[in-house]
Design a protein around this motif. Structure first.
Motif, PDB file in Angstrom:
ATOM      1  N   LEU A 218       6.383   0.519 -17.244  1.00 16.36           N
ATOM      2  CA  LEU A 218       6.338   1.778 -17.986  1.00 16.36           C
ATOM      3  C   LEU A 218       5.102   1.887 -18.863  1.00 16.36           C
ATOM      4  CD1 LEU A 218      10.109   2.026 -18.961  1.00 16.36           C
ATOM      5  CD2 LEU A 218       8.876   3.556 -17.404  1.00 16.36           C
ATOM      6  N   ASN A 219       4.621   0.766 -19.383  1.00 10.48           N
ATOM      7  CA  ASN A 219       3.435   0.807 -20.238  1.00 10.48           C
ATOM      8  C   ASN A 219       2.179   1.213 -19.468  1.00 10.48           C
ATOM      9  OD1 ASN A 219       4.601   0.256 -22.726  1.00 10.48           O
ATOM     10  ND2 ASN A 219       4.424  -1.964 -22.480  1.00 10.48           N
ATOM     11  N   LEU A 220       2.197   1.084 -18.161  1.00  8.25           N
ATOM     12  CA  LEU A 220       1.087   1.595 -17.350  1.00  8.25           C
ATOM     13  C   LEU A 220       1.063   3.112 -17.322  1.00  8.25           C
ATOM     14  CD1 LEU A 220       1.361  -0.723 -14.205  1.00  8.25           C
ATOM     15  CD2 LEU A 220      -0.377  -0.853 -15.992  1.00  8.25           C
ATOM     16  N   LEU A 221       2.225   3.720 -17.529  1.00  9.87           N
ATOM     17  CA  LEU A 221       2.390   5.158 -17.342  1.00  9.87           C
ATOM     18  C   LEU A 221       2.291   5.953 -18.634  1.00  9.87           C
ATOM     19  CD1 LEU A 221       5.481   4.871 -14.979  1.00  9.87           C
ATOM     20  CD2 LEU A 221       3.105   5.122 -14.284  1.00  9.87           C
TER      21      LEU A 221
ATOM     22  N   ASP B 109      -5.834   6.710 -14.221  1.00 10.45           N
ATOM     23  CA  ASP B 109      -6.758   6.417 -13.122  1.00 10.45           C
ATOM     24  C   ASP B 109      -7.679   5.251 -13.472  1.00 10.45           C
ATOM     25  OD1 ASP B 109      -7.605   7.484 -10.427  1.00 10.45           O
ATOM     26  OD2 ASP B 109      -9.533   7.470 -11.445  1.00 10.45           O
ATOM     27  N   LYS B 110      -8.098   5.170 -14.720  1.00 11.13           N
ATOM     28  CA  LYS B 110      -8.982   4.085 -15.146  1.00 11.13           C
ATOM     29  C   LYS B 110      -8.279   2.733 -15.061  1.00 11.13           C
ATOM     30  CE  LYS B 110     -11.656   6.972 -18.320  1.00 11.13           C
ATOM     31  NZ  LYS B 110     -12.014   7.236 -19.748  1.00 11.13           N
ATOM     32  N   ASN B 111      -6.964   2.740 -15.274  1.00  5.13           N
ATOM     33  CA  ASN B 111      -6.204   1.489 -15.289  1.00  5.13           C
ATOM     34  C   ASN B 111      -5.653   1.088 -13.925  1.00  5.13           C
ATOM     35  OD1 ASN B 111      -6.549   1.284 -18.094  1.00  5.13           O
ATOM     36  ND2 ASN B 111      -4.743   2.540 -18.479  1.00  5.13           N
ATOM     37  N   LEU B 112      -5.349   2.081 -13.082  1.00  3.71           N
ATOM     38  CA  LEU B 112      -4.613   1.803 -11.852  1.00  3.71           C
ATOM     39  C   LEU B 112      -5.433   1.941 -10.570  1.00  3.71           C
ATOM     40  CD1 LEU B 112      -1.146   3.516 -12.495  1.00  3.71           C
ATOM     41  CD2 LEU B 112      -1.970   1.285 -13.227  1.00  3.71           C
ATOM     42  N   LYS B 113      -6.526   2.678 -10.625  1.00  2.00           N
ATOM     43  CA  LYS B 113      -7.274   2.957  -9.395  1.00  2.00           C
ATOM     44  C   LYS B 113      -7.901   1.692  -8.839  1.00  2.00           C
ATOM     45  CE  LYS B 113      -8.908   5.936  -6.368  1.00  2.00           C
ATOM     46  NZ  LYS B 113      -7.996   6.739  -5.510  1.00  2.00           N
ATOM     47  N   ARG B 114      -7.691   1.465  -7.539  1.00  2.00           N
ATOM     48  CA  ARG B 114      -8.301   0.333  -6.856  1.00  2.00           C
ATOM     49  C   ARG B 114      -9.386   0.825  -5.913  1.00  2.00           C
ATOM     50  NH1 ARG B 114      -2.581  -2.256  -4.907  1.00  2.00           N
ATOM     51  NH2 ARG B 114      -2.078  -3.479  -6.756  1.00  2.00           N
ATOM     52  N   ASN B 115     -10.449   0.059  -5.793  1.00  2.32           N
ATOM     53  CA  ASN B 115     -11.471   0.363  -4.798  1.00  2.32           C
ATOM     54  C   ASN B 115     -10.982  -0.129  -3.444  1.00  2.32           C
ATOM     55  OD1 ASN B 115     -13.327   1.479  -6.624  1.00  2.32           O
ATOM     56  ND2 ASN B 115     -14.040  -0.569  -7.213  1.00  2.32           N
ATOM     57  N   ASN B 116     -10.896   0.779  -2.491  1.00  4.74           N
ATOM     58  CA  ASN B 116     -10.363   0.408  -1.181  1.00  4.74           C
ATOM     59  C   ASN B 116     -11.234   1.034  -0.105  1.00  4.74           C
ATOM     60  OD1 ASN B 116      -8.835  -0.083   1.124  1.00  4.74           O
ATOM     61  ND2 ASN B 116      -6.892   0.111   0.036  1.00  4.74           N
ATOM     62  N   ASP B 117     -11.849   0.183   0.693  1.00  5.78           N
ATOM     63  CA  ASP B 117     -12.739   0.674   1.748  1.00  5.78           C
ATOM     64  C   ASP B 117     -11.995   1.007   3.042  1.00  5.78           C
ATOM     65  OD1 ASP B 117     -14.906   0.314   0.063  1.00  5.78           O
ATOM     66  OD2 ASP B 117     -15.177  -1.780   0.688  1.00  5.78           O
TER      67      ASP B 117
ATOM     68  N   LEU C 213       1.359   0.152  -9.113  1.00  9.38           N
ATOM     69  CA  LEU C 213      -0.031   0.113  -8.659  1.00  9.38           C
ATOM     70  C   LEU C 213      -0.150   0.494  -7.187  1.00  9.38           C
ATOM     71  CD1 LEU C 213      -1.169  -3.161 -10.458  1.00  9.38           C
ATOM     72  CD2 LEU C 213      -2.238  -0.927 -10.757  1.00  9.38           C
ATOM     73  N   ASP C 214       0.726  -0.053  -6.358  1.00  3.90           N
ATOM     74  CA  ASP C 214       0.665   0.234  -4.923  1.00  3.90           C
ATOM     75  C   ASP C 214       0.994   1.697  -4.641  1.00  3.90           C
ATOM     76  OD1 ASP C 214      -0.121  -2.282  -4.086  1.00  3.90           O
ATOM     77  OD2 ASP C 214       1.917  -3.033  -3.899  1.00  3.90           O
ATOM     78  N   LEU C 215       1.950   2.236  -5.372  1.00  8.62           N
ATOM     79  CA  LEU C 215       2.297   3.642  -5.157  1.00  8.62           C
ATOM     80  C   LEU C 215       1.142   4.540  -5.575  1.00  8.62           C
ATOM     81  CD1 LEU C 215       5.721   5.275  -5.737  1.00  8.62           C
ATOM     82  CD2 LEU C 215       3.654   6.497  -6.421  1.00  8.62           C
ATOM     83  N   TYR C 216       0.525   4.233  -6.702  1.00  9.15           N
ATOM     84  CA  TYR C 216      -0.590   5.060  -7.181  1.00  9.15           C
ATOM     85  C   TYR C 216      -1.743   5.056  -6.181  1.00  9.15           C
ATOM     86  CZ  TYR C 216      -4.030   7.119 -10.306  1.00  9.15           C
ATOM     87  OH  TYR C 216      -4.973   7.954 -10.845  1.00  9.15           O
ATOM     88  N   ASN C 217      -1.960   3.945  -5.511  1.00  9.72           N
ATOM     89  CA  ASN C 217      -3.089   3.813  -4.588  1.00  9.72           C
ATOM     90  C   ASN C 217      -2.738   4.124  -3.135  1.00  9.72           C
ATOM     91  OD1 ASN C 217      -5.588   2.635  -6.119  1.00  9.72           O
ATOM     92  ND2 ASN C 217      -3.805   1.595  -6.984  1.00  9.72           N
ATOM     93  N   SER C 218      -1.533   4.588  -2.900  1.00  6.04           N
ATOM     94  CA  SER C 218      -1.171   5.029  -1.553  1.00  6.04           C
ATOM     95  C   SER C 218      -1.615   6.481  -1.360  1.00  6.04           C
ATOM     96  CB  SER C 218       0.339   4.916  -1.346  1.00  6.04           C
ATOM     97  OG  SER C 218       1.031   5.797  -2.220  1.00  6.04           O
ATOM     98  N   ASP C 219      -1.599   6.931  -0.112  1.00  5.50           N
ATOM     99  CA  ASP C 219      -1.960   8.316   0.198  1.00  5.50           C
ATOM    100  C   ASP C 219      -0.730   9.200   0.380  1.00  5.50           C
ATOM    101  OD1 ASP C 219      -4.846   7.914   0.358  1.00  5.50           O
ATOM    102  OD2 ASP C 219      -4.428   6.772   2.184  1.00  5.50           O
TER     103      ASP C 219
END
Length: 325
Positions: free
Chosen positions: A40-43, A115-123, A203-209
């Motif tokens: 929750l602290n991420l959100l 976005d600054k905390n959760l975004k992952r760089n994914n190629d 984290l995984d949910l935020y970075n999914s499409d």
């Protein structure tokens, strides 16, 4: 404010922001189970909204010792009233819910900070789909194989190449039967994430499409993240949960169960009257999956879901592919 499940706290973010922005409340404290805190602290990045792990029998002392105005409890409300939980929230604080802007009847997060905390760089150019077939409640869980087959049909009918997609599922969100079915998925790119925390899941949910989920916290997270998602509802109605959602799509999965929606969510099969009835008739079902979300009994489910979400699914994937160019 006190509530129970992880998804319930996410839903309260709308009310918390309403109190801060419209009612001149200086601080909101949401207290819940201790093991939800890291996720929750991420959100909740607003410093005026505090998330606390406080035991229920000590909350009154906490309110007094921290100079808070009072406490409002938000537990078991839908089960008793069968109304939309956002409308109930405003009734609980003596507010006319009909006068509250629908903006405050959905999860609200500061996405720029998140976005600054959760975004992952994914190629990886593949479309990443997170599967969430299991809830903490037996009556809101489905089989992984049913979810995969529904998605395969949606992909096929949309004329997409199955090789464009990468599927993820957390091991905590599947059952023993699901694990034994995984070798059947040799025609898709499926990754089972073995060990993860609630923080990892966020984290995984935020970075999914795209997210495909049952009635659990994932649909509320996706709505707050403004991420496309489909939620499958059966024991609770979509009207009681997601009536005001605009970014995600939830559908009431029909079945032949005369009790649906039953508004019960037991942690084991003994709480589902329909399961007992079907077992007594010799029908073989998994003890941790809802009959209403099991295609072996609910034969209407497959085509019903595909027909109701295929346009939304197609549009969501097209937008995703355009954003990857």
């Amino acid at each position: 404010m006190r509530s129970g499940g992880f998804g319930d706290i996410i839903a309260l973010s709308g009310l918390a922001n309403y109190l801060l922005e419209k009612k001149n409340i200086s601080k909101v404290v949401i207290y819940t189970r201790h093991f939800y805190i890291d996720g929750l602290n991420l959100l909740f990045t607003n410093e005026r909204i505090k998330i606390k792990g406080i035991y229920k029998d000590t909350v009154e002392d906490y309110v007094i010792n921290n100079d808070l105005f009072g406490v409002v409890y938000f537990e078991g409300l839908i089960e008793n009233s069968k109304e939309n939980w956002y409308d109930i929230h405003y009734k609980r604080i003596k507010e006319n819910h009909e006068e509250v802007d629908s903006y405050y009847k959905r999860p609200i997060f500061d996405l720029e900070k998140i976005d600054k905390n959760l975004k992952r760089n994914n190629d990886n150019d593949k479309v990443k789909i997170l599967l969430v077939p299991r809830s903490t409640s037996y009556t809101r869980s489905t089989r992984l194989i049913d979810m995969v087959n529904i998605l395969k049909k949606l992909i096929s009918e949309s004329n997409f190449d199955i090789k464009m997609f990468k599927f993820y599922v957390h091991k905590e969100n599947i059952t023993g039967t699901d694990i034994s079915d995984i070798p059947l998925f040799n025609d898709i790119d499926l990754e089972v994430i073995e060990k993860s925390t609630l923080k990892d899941f966020v984290l995984d949910l935020y970075n999914s499409d795209f997210v495909f989920t049952v009635d659990t916290a994932a649909i509320h997270l996706a709505e707050g993240f403004k991420k496309p998602a489909v939620g499958l509802y059966n024991s609770f109605s979509t009207n009681s949960r997601n009536k005001y959602y605009t970014y995600t799509k939830s559908i009431d999965v029909i079945s032949d169960c005369e009790l649906q929606p039953c508004f019960i969510h037991p942690t084991d099969f003994n709480g589902c009257p329909k399961f007992k009835d079907l077992i007594s008739k010799g029908i073989i079902l998994d003890k941790d999956i809802s009959p209403c979300l099991d295609s072996r009994w609910n034969t209407k489910m497959f085509d019903y879901i595909v027909n109701n979400v295929k346009e939304y699914f197609y549009d969501s994937i097209v937008k995703c592919l355009e954003s990857k160019k």
